[in-house]
Design an enzyme around this catalytic site. Structure first.
Site, PDB file in Angstrom:
ATOM      1  N   CYS A  92       0.887  -1.153   0.000  1.00 23.83           N
ATOM      2  CA  CYS A  92       0.000   0.000   0.000  1.00 23.83           C
ATOM      3  C   CYS A  92       0.927   1.206   0.000  1.00 23.83           C
ATOM      4  O   CYS A  92       2.077   1.094  -0.431  1.00 23.83           O
ATOM      5  CB  CYS A  92      -0.984  -0.033   1.173  1.00 23.83           C
ATOM      6  SG  CYS A  92      -0.233  -0.187   2.803  1.00 23.83           S
ATOM      7  N   VAL A  93       0.481   2.344   0.447  1.00 24.99           N
ATOM      8  CA  VAL A  93       1.356   3.512   0.407  1.00 24.99           C
ATOM      9  C   VAL A  93       2.538   3.329   1.365  1.00 24.99           C
ATOM     10  O   VAL A  93       3.695   3.455   0.987  1.00 24.99           O
ATOM     11  CB  VAL A  93       0.584   4.816   0.723  1.00 24.99           C
ATOM     12  CG1 VAL A  93       1.531   6.001   0.831  1.00 24.99           C
ATOM     13  CG2 VAL A  93      -0.465   5.079  -0.358  1.00 24.99           C
TER      14      VAL A  93
END
Length: 186
Positions: A92-93
């Site tokens: 994810c980020v």
């Protein structure tokens, strides 16, 4: 906090890896033999590499986001990739909340770990994981659906409901409700 963790790719099992988006670089992906990437972000584009299949799951990292609807799909895909001798990277980020939650779901469903065992295992591999409270609620429910019992419970704390595995790290925190700002601007 170890900021280097945000550029590292953590190996969770022999075929499953977890990282932030910043760590997903073509040469590193190739060197680890990664064949599939699950990108759990709203707007970070998939890495374009030959012979690497990318799946994007558009979910925000907020407690109200519905990540559980993807638990089975992602866990089954990771398992399918393993059976075909491939390797999956989930990111994810930051590699902290969304992607960690997907890895926990996979470990429960296909490695038959309890939620607590899965959390402790992934935390040992990538110390910065910290799924948000909404994802924890969904993981607790998923564990009950899979096994008919729970090893992690949501408990009250000074900062609201938290999973009991967060109790120690939050014991000295206090809840500061957002109210009107003072005339000093803070």
């Amino acid at each position: 906090m170890d900021l280097a963790m945000f550029t590292q790719i953590a190996q969770i099992t022999d075929h499953l890896f977890l990282s932030s988006a910043a760590a997903v670089k073509g040469e590193r992906v190739r060197s680890l033999g990664i064949t599939h990437i699950i990108n759990v972000t709203l707007d970070i584009p998939n890495l374009k590499l030959p012979n690497v299949e990318c799946i994007q799951i558009h979910v925000d990292d907020t407690p109200s986001a519905r990540l559980a609807v993807y638990f089975d799909r992602c866990a089954d895909k990771i398992s399918q990739v393993e059976r075909s001798r491939g390797r999956t990277l989930v990111h994810c980020v930051a590699g902290v909340s969304r992607s960690a939650s997907i890895c926990l779901a996979y470990l429960m469903k296909h490695q038959h770990m309890s939620l607590e065992q899965a959390y402790r295992h992934v935390k040992r591999c990538r110390s910065v994981i910290h799924p948000n409270v909404g994802f924890w609620r969904q993981l607790v429910e998923y564990e009950r659906r899979l096994f008919g019992r729970n090893t992690v419970k949501m408990v009250p704390s000074a900062i609201g409901l938290i999973p009991d595995v967060y109790t120690k790290e939050t014991e000295n925190m206090v809840w500061l409700p957002q109210g009107p700002r003072s005339h000093y601007g803070y």
